[in-house]
Design an enzyme around this catalytic site. Structure first.
Site, PDB file in Angstrom:
ATOM      1  N   ASP A  71       0.816  -1.216   0.000  1.00 29.24           N
ATOM      2  CA  ASP A  71       0.000   0.000   0.000  1.00 29.24           C
ATOM      3  C   ASP A  71       0.852   1.269   0.000  1.00 29.24           C
ATOM      4  OD1 ASP A  71       0.748  -0.938   2.586  1.00 29.24           O
ATOM      5  OD2 ASP A  71      -0.633   0.460   3.532  1.00 29.24           O
ATOM      6  N   GLU A 129      -0.662  -2.024   5.271  1.00 26.57           N
ATOM      7  CA  GLU A 129       0.314  -1.954   6.368  1.00 26.57           C
ATOM      8  C   GLU A 129       0.264  -0.620   7.091  1.00 26.57           C
ATOM      9  OE1 GLU A 129       3.626  -1.218   8.768  1.00 26.57           O
ATOM     10  OE2 GLU A 129       3.379  -0.122   6.887  1.00 26.57           O
ATOM     11  N   GLU A 130      -0.045   0.442   6.358  1.00 23.51           N
ATOM     12  CA  GLU A 130      -0.010   1.777   6.947  1.00 23.51           C
ATOM     13  C   GLU A 130      -1.236   2.097   7.795  1.00 23.51           C
ATOM     14  OE1 GLU A 130       2.506   3.628   6.900  1.00 23.51           O
ATOM     15  OE2 GLU A 130       3.724   3.073   5.177  1.00 23.51           O
ATOM     16  N   ARG A 171      19.199  -6.281  13.833  1.00 28.59           N
ATOM     17  CA  ARG A 171      19.433  -6.459  15.261  1.00 28.59           C
ATOM     18  C   ARG A 171      18.915  -7.831  15.672  1.00 28.59           C
ATOM     19  NH1 ARG A 171      20.160  -2.270  18.628  1.00 28.59           N
ATOM     20  NH2 ARG A 171      18.794  -3.226  20.173  1.00 28.59           N
TER      21      ARG A 171
END
Length: 390
Positions: A71, A129-130, A171
């Site tokens: 998106d 996703e947003e 990480r």
């Protein structure tokens, strides 16, 4: 045409035609068409526009999932690239066009070498996703994206303008923060500005309230644990000489640990109660939990790190701090082991790169080949690791 050139062509086309979360119908069709052209079987109907590509290897083994978000954002593009957005008020300002095209390119390569793959690869094209707090990961899982094939591990790659091309940010644990929303409506009593004693000034209360909110981070959370409270909007008042009777605030809370989040929620609730009593106002309050913190699985982070070092050299893996931004990939990691890592994409020669979500955000296409190559090699190495552990 090489795979890199093909990926670049797809990416530019997606960039010209951005679609917001929940509206990615044409983007979904393009993904399906590319998968069909490559001979990759796929399924649809997940969170409306989500697509699942399935690559079957030659031998029995584990299942590796790779995810890309599809998106765009409600932002008017201000770059001068020849393929800039043609849709008013919409832009791929977070690199999801690059994520989608690079995952397709990864699929093309893996499909070509499927006879050498000891297992199965799932290509997860995720919408929305947003759009926190709903997002697209949870709806895809609720719609059964992994009902038939459950991943043993899932990987996500995100372009990152704070890193130069050729660098990978990773990480062992925390990568991105939990992303929650706040809203408050402070209701007092209106009056004439010259007679403040006859009203209850919601603006004065708001000023004190915001200062008290900030003291939660500085005085109630562990200083060794990161936390952010930000008020992003304030709306209230009628006129310069009228005491405001209500003010509306919205904001966000960002944390990594569940303990820090619980502390902040408790203290906000106590502040609301205390301010209502102290200032004789009413405060309507809502805390909406969004995405969880994105926390990598250490053993799989090590695999990504070793894979990237093998291709790009140890110098390609700088130490990086986690980001306080939120990410829907966290909801996949709540169910499956996996890794979210960053792909350097800074514009060459730009001293201060434009950040994600900026109308001038620029994705350096020199990162495409590295992004595809890294995902392919991570997938192959993960399948080998799963095969050896069985």
């Amino acid at each position: 045409m090489t795979i890199t050139e093909r990926v670049k062509e797809i990416r530019r086309d997606l960039h010209r035609n951005p679609e917001l979360g929940g509206e990615e119908w044409e983007t979904s069709k393009r993904i399906q068409a590319e998968l069909e052209k490559a001979g990759i079987p796929f399924k649809t109907g997940f969170a409306k526009t989500g697509v699942l590509g399935i690559i079957e290897g030659s031998g029995s083994g584990g299942t590796v999932a790779l995810r890309a978000d599809i998106d765009a954002l409600p932002i008017t593009e201000k770059t001068n690239v020849e393929f800039k957005s043609t849709v008013a008020g919409k832009m791929h300002a977070c690199g999801h066009d690059a994520h989608t095209s690079m995952l397709l390119g990864t699929g093309f390569k893996l499909q070509e070498m499927k006879d050498q793959l000891p297992g199965r690869v799932l290509l997860v094209f995720q919408p929305n996703e947003e759009s926190t707090p709903i997002g697209g990961a949870r709806p895809m899982m609720e719609d059964g994206v992994f009902d038939e094939y459950k991943p043993d591990v899932i990987f996500g790659q995100h372009v990152w303008p704070d890193l130069p091309v050729g660098k990978i940010g990773i990480r062992d644990k925390e990568m991105m923060a939990a992303s929650d929303r706040l809203s408050f409506t402070i209701t007092g009593a209106a009056g004439h500005a010259s007679m403040p004693h006859q009203g209850k000034d919601a603006i004065v209360v708001t000023a004190e309230f915001i200062s008290s909110l900030q003291s939660i981070v500085s005085r109630n959370t562990n200083p060794l644990e990161s936390a952010v409270i930000t008020i992003g909007t304030i709306n209230g008042g009628y006129r310069y000489n009228v005491i405001a009777d209500h003010v509306e605030l919205t904001g966000t809370v960002r944390t990594y640990s569940k303990q820090a989040k619980a502390t902040i929620k408790r203290r906000i609730e106590n502040l609301v109660k205390g301010f209502e009593i102290a200032y004789e106002v009413k405060i309507a309050y809502d805390y909406i939990e969004g995405y969880d913190a994105t926390v990598n699985t250490p053993e799989w982070a090590e695999l990504v790190r070793d894979t990237a070092a093998g291709s790009l050299g140890e110098e390609a893996l700088p130490a990086v701090d986690p980001s306080m931004a939120g990410e829907d990939f966290s909801r996949f990691l709540a169910h499956y082991p996996g890794v979210f890592y960053w792909l350097g994409c800074a514009k060459e020669g730009e001293e201060i790169p434009k950040p994600l979500h900026d109308p001038e955000f620029y994705f350096n296409e020199d990162a495409i080949e590295i992004g595809v190559d890294t995902m392919v090699k991570v997938t192959v190495n993960a399948l080998k690791k799963l095969k050896e552990s069985r």
